[in-house]
Enzyme design. Structure first.
Site, PDB file in Angstrom:
ATOM      1  N   HIS A 296       0.865  -1.186   0.000  1.00 20.18           N
ATOM      2  CA  HIS A 296       0.000   0.000   0.000  1.00 20.18           C
ATOM      3  C   HIS A 296       0.898   1.231   0.000  1.00 20.18           C
ATOM      4  CE1 HIS A 296      -2.847   3.036   1.373  1.00 20.18           C
ATOM      5  NE2 HIS A 296      -3.837   2.166   1.272  1.00 20.18           N
ATOM      6  N   HIS A 339       0.298   1.991  11.760  1.00 18.66           N
ATOM      7  CA  HIS A 339       1.098   3.160  11.452  1.00 18.66           C
ATOM      8  C   HIS A 339       1.295   4.034  12.679  1.00 18.66           C
ATOM      9  CE1 HIS A 339       2.676   6.312   8.998  1.00 18.66           C
ATOM     10  NE2 HIS A 339       1.612   7.096   9.014  1.00 18.66           N
ATOM     11  N   GLU A 345      -2.917  13.617  12.023  1.00 19.03           N
ATOM     12  CA  GLU A 345      -3.905  13.353  10.985  1.00 19.03           C
ATOM     13  C   GLU A 345      -5.327  13.530  11.519  1.00 19.03           C
ATOM     14  OE1 GLU A 345      -3.161   9.358   9.751  1.00 19.03           O
ATOM     15  OE2 GLU A 345      -1.063   9.712   9.260  1.00 19.03           O
ATOM     16  N   HIS A 372      -5.742  11.410  14.927  1.00 15.53           N
ATOM     17  CA  HIS A 372      -4.610  10.615  15.377  1.00 15.53           C
ATOM     18  C   HIS A 372      -3.414  11.550  15.416  1.00 15.53           C
ATOM     19  CE1 HIS A 372      -6.957   7.205  13.254  1.00 15.53           C
ATOM     20  NE2 HIS A 372      -7.341   7.300  14.522  1.00 15.53           N
ATOM     21  N   HIS A 378      -2.181   3.818  15.014  1.00 13.71           N
ATOM     22  CA  HIS A 378      -3.505   3.629  14.444  1.00 13.71           C
ATOM     23  C   HIS A 378      -3.395   2.707  13.249  1.00 13.71           C
ATOM     24  CE1 HIS A 378      -1.712   7.144  12.470  1.00 13.71           C
ATOM     25  NE2 HIS A 378      -2.417   6.831  11.402  1.00 13.71           N
TER      26      HIS A 378
END
Length: 441
Positions: A296, A339, A345, A372, A378
């Site tokens: 990804h 992550h 974010e 976050h 997260h």
């Protein structure tokens, strides 16, 4: 009323291109030729420059427009302080930065007669508006048009992201229509009025105190991809010439709201030219770049606009969209990975579902949002992890949702109203409960 607003929107025309030197006149001959400020401006208008950057900033970064208006902006009475409502501004000093993950449901229904400005509610932010650094996250929920007042923000530019109900934005430069799935960018200091397409409207706002948003560099991607400059639409000149109707002008200045009552509309610009202009952009035109082999990609590959800082690649704020796209990675966990990030974010959902979080009651829903902060761990919830780990890896079209992110280099400190709000979801951490041990050492 809403039918008239929609009819107005359907008849709009636009200028094309982000950062272009646009020019427009509502009356032929209103734009002077060969100079910006002639001794006598055409048609008895006043010439006025609106600067979005310092005069001496590099030409490639300089933002300014020349406006040719019926009355100069200097012709106004004294401003007075008014109540800030639910609007808050950095520095956020009433609470401390919080490492905990947070998620909110949509704002509750507003009281009758709540216009867009009255329905603006600050979640938090960072930096210092007086130093032109940082950003703020707001949400809005409105059920009434701004019929007798106009707003401008001296603290920063406003990126408006509708989630439910379209908006008609009457600006000094002309009229923009923005529906859910589109975004509008209102530069610092530009005056505007908000009308509604439906009975109510709600959505998100990023207030950028720092350098104006620009398109990100493409690097090895090449000359094309992500948000194409030509898909940004600027308004054509349109003006109001009401001499007998008082208009309240509300100015956000260094964190507070100030008000003055004009004897005319300040949206009286008959012609203009420059590059400090409003835009609307359709997020579905974003040209998604992704993996065609494995893994990804980092979410930075989905950046629509960026506000650069003094450190290359480290943005004051990025605006990122997770638009419809194909997933084809082989031997790849396809949702966003687990992550921890040096950036902070805030994520919102415009429609459908996000591919890393369950939707529905108590989940991540349109109009809601999650935060976050930097280095807060997260990633996908348990259900998403289990499904993605066992999924058959055939080409998959992700087109059942539209999510976005405001990503910033500094922690987002919550306004007190956000940390105690009734629509704050308690127990958000539980979405990761039950991620079991699978280690076979």
């Amino acid at each position: 009323m809403s039918g008239d607003v929609r009819k107005t929107a359907e008849g709009l025309t636009y200028l094309s291109g982000f950062g272009n030197e646009h020019g427009s006149e509502a009356v032929p001959g209103a734009l002077p030729e060969g100079r910006n400020s002639p001794q006598r401006a055409p048609l008895g208008l006043y010439a006025e420059q609106l600067s979005g950057t310092a005069f001496t900033e590099p030409r490639a970064h300089n933002r300014r427009s020349w406006l040719y208006r019926i009355r100069p902006s200097a012709a106004h009475p004294e401003f007075r302080r008014v109540d800030n409502g639910a609007v808050r501004t950095a520095p956020f000093t009433e609470t401390v930065p919080d490492p905990n993950r947070r998620r909110w449901d949509p704002l509750p229904e507003p009281a009758p007669g709540t216009d867009w400005l009255a329905g603006l509610w600050t979640l938090g932010g960072n930096g210092d508006a007086t130093q032109r650094t940082g950003m703020a996250v707001h949400v809005y929920h409105a059920n009434s048009p701004m019929t007798e007042r106009v707003f401008s923000d001296a603290d920063g530019e406003l990126l408006i992201v509708p989630e439910r109900g379209g908006l008609l934005l009457r600006t000094e430069f002309g009229v923009l229509a923005v529906d859910p799935g589109e975004v509008a960018l209102i530069p610092r200091g530009v005056r505007f009025r908000v009308e509604l397409f439906e009975e109510s409207a709600r959505g998100y706002v990023c207030e950028n105190y720092g350098a104006p948003f620009q398109l990100p560099d493409l690097g090895p991607i090449g000359a094309n991809g992500l948000a194409n400059a030509r898909d940004f639409r600027a308004p054509v000149a349109a003006y109001e010439d009401d001499v007998d109707r008082p208009v309240e002008v509300v100015n956000k200045f260094c964190g507070n709201l100030w008000s003055a009552t004009y004897d005319h509309s300040p949206l009286d610009v008959v012609a203009w030219h420059g590059n400090h202009v409003p835009y609307v952009y359709d997020l579905r035109r974003f040209n998604v770049i992704g993996t065609i082999s494995y893994d990804h990609p980092d979410p930075s590959i989905f950046t629509v606009l960026t506000s650069p800082s003094d450190t290359p690649g480290l943005a004051g704020v990025d605006f990122v969209v997770f638009a419809p796209r194909w997933l084809v990675g082989e031997d790849t966990f396809r949702p966003p990975y687990f992550h921890r990030n040096v950036m902070s974010e805030y994520m919102g959902l415009i429609e459908g579902a996000y591919d890393a979080k369950a939707a529905g009651k108590g989940g991540f829903v349109p109009g809601g949002g999650s935060l976050h902060n930097m280095m807060s761990a997260h990633g996908p919830d348990r259900d998403t992890f289990d499904k993605a780990s066992a999924a058959e890896l055939k080409p998959q079209k992700v087109d059942d949702g539209l999510a976005f992110m405001f990503e910033t280099r500094w922690p987002v400190t919550l306004a007190p109203q956000a940390s105690t709000a009734g629509h704050l979801q308690r127990g958000y951490d539980d979405v990761w409960r039950g991620l079991e041990r699978h280690f076979r050492g």
